[in-house]
Write an enzyme that holds these catalytic residues in place. Structure first.
Site, PDB file in Angstrom:
ATOM      1  N   GLU A 139      -6.730   4.722   8.023  1.00 20.95           N
ATOM      2  CA  GLU A 139      -6.575   6.147   7.697  1.00 20.95           C
ATOM      3  C   GLU A 139      -7.857   6.691   7.060  1.00 20.95           C
ATOM      4  O   GLU A 139      -8.233   7.835   7.283  1.00 20.95           O
ATOM      5  CB  GLU A 139      -5.359   6.341   6.775  1.00 20.95           C
ATOM      6  CG  GLU A 139      -4.056   6.190   7.557  1.00 20.95           C
ATOM      7  CD  GLU A 139      -2.899   5.608   6.772  1.00 20.95           C
ATOM      8  OE1 GLU A 139      -2.916   5.642   5.529  1.00 20.95           O
ATOM      9  OE2 GLU A 139      -1.963   5.101   7.420  1.00 20.95           O
ATOM     10  N   GLY A 166       2.572   2.420  10.789  1.00 20.52           N
ATOM     11  CA  GLY A 166       3.494   3.538  10.589  1.00 20.52           C
ATOM     12  C   GLY A 166       4.200   3.980  11.858  1.00 20.52           C
ATOM     13  O   GLY A 166       4.811   5.044  11.900  1.00 20.52           O
ATOM     14  N   HIS A 190      -9.427   1.147   5.196  1.00 20.11           N
ATOM     15  CA  HIS A 190      -8.129   1.326   5.845  1.00 20.11           C
ATOM     16  C   HIS A 190      -8.309   2.276   7.031  1.00 20.11           C
ATOM     17  O   HIS A 190      -9.121   3.199   6.981  1.00 20.11           O
ATOM     18  CB  HIS A 190      -7.114   1.895   4.839  1.00 20.11           C
ATOM     19  CG  HIS A 190      -5.723   1.910   5.395  1.00 20.11           C
ATOM     20  ND1 HIS A 190      -5.287   2.897   6.239  1.00 20.11           N
ATOM     21  CD2 HIS A 190      -4.692   1.045   5.261  1.00 20.11           C
ATOM     22  CE1 HIS A 190      -4.032   2.638   6.589  1.00 20.11           C
ATOM     23  NE2 HIS A 190      -3.654   1.517   6.009  1.00 20.11           N
ATOM     24  N   ASN A 194       0.867  -1.176   0.000  1.00 19.68           N
ATOM     25  CA  ASN A 194       0.000   0.000   0.000  1.00 19.68           C
ATOM     26  C   ASN A 194       0.909   1.232   0.000  1.00 19.68           C
ATOM     27  O   ASN A 194       1.483   1.583   1.028  1.00 19.68           O
ATOM     28  CB  ASN A 194      -0.880  -0.042   1.266  1.00 19.68           C
ATOM     29  CG  ASN A 194      -1.682   1.231   1.460  1.00 19.68           C
ATOM     30  OD1 ASN A 194      -1.745   2.074   0.567  1.00 19.68           O
ATOM     31  ND2 ASN A 194      -2.275   1.371   2.633  1.00 19.68           N
ATOM     32  N   TRP A 195       1.035   1.841  -1.169  1.00 21.13           N
ATOM     33  CA  TRP A 195       1.979   2.967  -1.290  1.00 21.13           C
ATOM     34  C   TRP A 195       1.445   4.248  -0.664  1.00 21.13           C
ATOM     35  O   TRP A 195       2.162   5.232  -0.547  1.00 21.13           O
ATOM     36  CB  TRP A 195       2.308   3.228  -2.767  1.00 21.13           C
ATOM     37  CG  TRP A 195       3.023   2.113  -3.456  1.00 21.13           C
ATOM     38  CD1 TRP A 195       3.386   0.904  -2.926  1.00 21.13           C
ATOM     39  CD2 TRP A 195       3.492   2.096  -4.818  1.00 21.13           C
ATOM     40  NE1 TRP A 195       4.030   0.141  -3.870  1.00 21.13           N
ATOM     41  CE2 TRP A 195       4.105   0.848  -5.039  1.00 21.13           C
ATOM     42  CE3 TRP A 195       3.427   3.014  -5.877  1.00 21.13           C
ATOM     43  CZ2 TRP A 195       4.668   0.498  -6.267  1.00 21.13           C
ATOM     44  CZ3 TRP A 195       3.982   2.670  -7.099  1.00 21.13           C
ATOM     45  CH2 TRP A 195       4.600   1.428  -7.288  1.00 21.13           C
ATOM     46  N   LYS A 196       0.190   4.254  -0.310  1.00 20.95           N
ATOM     47  CA  LYS A 196      -0.452   5.455   0.264  1.00 20.95           C
ATOM     48  C   LYS A 196      -0.213   6.655  -0.661  1.00 20.95           C
ATOM     49  O   LYS A 196      -0.175   6.478  -1.873  1.00 20.95           O
ATOM     50  CB  LYS A 196       0.045   5.696   1.689  1.00 20.95           C
ATOM     51  CG  LYS A 196      -0.134   4.443   2.566  1.00 20.95           C
ATOM     52  CD  LYS A 196       0.058   4.676   4.024  1.00 20.95           C
ATOM     53  CE  LYS A 196      -0.146   3.362   4.774  1.00 20.95           C
ATOM     54  NZ  LYS A 196       0.002   3.485   6.215  1.00 20.95           N
ATOM     55  N   GLY A 198       2.855  -1.016   4.322  1.00 25.56           N
ATOM     56  CA  GLY A 198       2.886   0.399   3.974  1.00 25.56           C
ATOM     57  C   GLY A 198       4.312   0.844   3.701  1.00 25.56           C
ATOM     58  O   GLY A 198       4.847   0.635   2.614  1.00 25.56           O
ATOM     59  N   GLY A 199       4.936   1.433   4.707  1.00 28.82           N
ATOM     60  CA  GLY A 199       6.272   2.025   4.568  1.00 28.82           C
ATOM     61  C   GLY A 199       7.281   1.151   3.830  1.00 28.82           C
ATOM     62  O   GLY A 199       7.962   1.620   2.908  1.00 28.82           O
ATOM     63  N   SER A 207       3.612  -1.975  10.363  1.00 23.13           N
ATOM     64  CA  SER A 207       5.071  -1.989  10.519  1.00 23.13           C
ATOM     65  C   SER A 207       5.712  -3.334  10.171  1.00 23.13           C
ATOM     66  O   SER A 207       6.659  -3.771  10.820  1.00 23.13           O
ATOM     67  CB  SER A 207       5.471  -1.556  11.933  1.00 23.13           C
ATOM     68  OG  SER A 207       5.000  -0.246  12.202  1.00 23.13           O
ATOM     69  N   GLU A 253      -5.182  -4.938  10.894  1.00 20.29           N
ATOM     70  CA  GLU A 253      -4.145  -3.935  11.099  1.00 20.29           C
ATOM     71  C   GLU A 253      -4.416  -3.178  12.392  1.00 20.29           C
ATOM     72  O   GLU A 253      -5.228  -2.239  12.409  1.00 20.29           O
ATOM     73  CB  GLU A 253      -4.135  -2.933   9.942  1.00 20.29           C
ATOM     74  CG  GLU A 253      -3.914  -3.565   8.588  1.00 20.29           C
ATOM     75  CD  GLU A 253      -3.414  -2.535   7.578  1.00 20.29           C
ATOM     76  OE1 GLU A 253      -2.283  -2.694   7.116  1.00 20.29           O
ATOM     77  OE2 GLU A 253      -4.146  -1.581   7.281  1.00 20.29           O
TER      78      GLU A 253
HETATM   79  P1  PGA Z   1       2.924   0.401   7.673  1.00 21.16           P
HETATM   80  O1  PGA Z   1       1.455   0.585   7.077  1.00 21.16           O
HETATM   81  O2  PGA Z   1       3.482  -0.869   7.103  1.00 21.16           O
HETATM   82  O3  PGA Z   1       3.680   1.623   7.229  1.00 21.16           O
HETATM   83  O4  PGA Z   1       2.777   0.335   9.169  1.00 21.16           O
HETATM   84  C1  PGA Z   1       0.589  -0.505   6.948  1.00 21.16           C
HETATM   85  C2  PGA Z   1      -0.707  -0.054   6.355  1.00 21.16           C
HETATM   86  O5  PGA Z   1      -1.132   1.070   6.630  1.00 21.16           O
HETATM   87  O6  PGA Z   1      -1.338  -0.794   5.580  1.00 21.16           O
END
Ligand code: PGA
Length: 251
Positions: free
Chosen positions: A97, A173, A95, A9-11, A234-235, A213, A167
């Site tokens: 967010e 993050g 998600h 997930n590149w956000k 994500g990251g 993470s 999650e």
């Molecule tokens: P993260 O994000 O790996 O940066 O913690 C995961 C996600 O939001 O899907």
């Protein structure tokens, strides 16, 4: 058969050049792998460019969000038909967010899951408790509510119809990962719930990803748990080497 799925997930990251470079890096390393399945979820404008590069490889395309309506006056929104027309097979829904920043409710998330479920794409339904909920001992209650509301009236006939991503919000993050035991406990509970909503056989076949993470150094232990069937990253998905390290851990 339950599938192991690693999704990136590149956000809201990458421009077109960075997106091409990152995709090429992933394709070079894992473009022929069938196990685990690999999905890239770039920002909307990058979808066609990423699609061009993954064409003919085993890497698949996903969107980070989707709207529940087919078309109309919904400025800034994107429909399942639009996503399918640029080659998306998956859509991330709910998600944390989207829930926290954009105030998406379980009811709206359910509408999106229903819409994607009735298309040719597969929804990746994200659920997870906040730090406050975990500290108050409400983890299982919150997860149960998100699963039941998110899947309300969603018809699932095989384990491949839907993907769940657990999650914990406090792990996204933040560099804080749930321990493999903490994650496994919730994953096993989610599978039990899915068994009640559908059938135990279908639940056995549903992929339940962990997210929060995930990195190459902790992926093996997490993915080694009996009920953890992949990762939503994500990251670490923004660096081809790290993302592919996680894919290797799931191989
Ligand atoms: P993260 O994000 O790996 O940066 O913690 C995961 C996600 O939001 O899907």
């Amino acid at each position: 058969m339950r599938r192991m799925i690693i999704a990136g997930n590149w956000k809201m990251h990458t421009d077109i050049e960075e997106a091409r470079k990152l995709t090429l890096g992933v394709v070079e390393k894992v473009g022929g792998k069938t196990e685990p399945a690999v999905i890239l979820c770039p920002p909307y404008p990058m979808l066609p460019a990423v699609k061009d590069i993954i064409e003919g490889t085993t890497v698949q395309l996903g969107a980070q969000n989707v709207h529940s309506e087919d078309k109309g006056a919904f400025t800034g929104e994107i429909s399942t038909d639009m996503l399918q027309s640029v080659g998306c097979n998956f859509a991330i829904i709910g998600h944390s967010e989207r829930r926290a920043i954009f105030k998406e409710t379980d009811e709206f998330i359910n509408k999106k899951v229903l819409k994607v479920n009735s298309s040719l794409m597969i929804p990746i339904l994200c659920i997870g408790e906040t730090l406050g909920e975990r500290e108050e001992g409400l983890t299982f209650q919150r997860v149960e509510q998100q699963i039941k509301d998110g899947l309300n009236e969603v018809v699932v006939t095989t384990g491949n119809d839907i993907v769940i991503a657990y999650e914990p919000v406090w792990a996204i993050g933040t560099g804080k990962t749930a321990t493999p035991e903490q994650a496994e406990e919730v994953h096993a509970y989610i599978r039990e719930l899915l068994g009640e909503i559908y059938t135990p056989e279908i639940a056995q076949d549903i992929t339940i990803q962990y997210g929060g993470s995930v990195k190459p150094s902790n992926a093996s232990e997490l993915l080694g748990q009996p009920n953890i069937d992949g990762a939503l990253v994500g990251g670490a998905s923004l660096k081809a080497e790290d993302f592919c390290g996680i894919i290797e851990a799931g191989s």
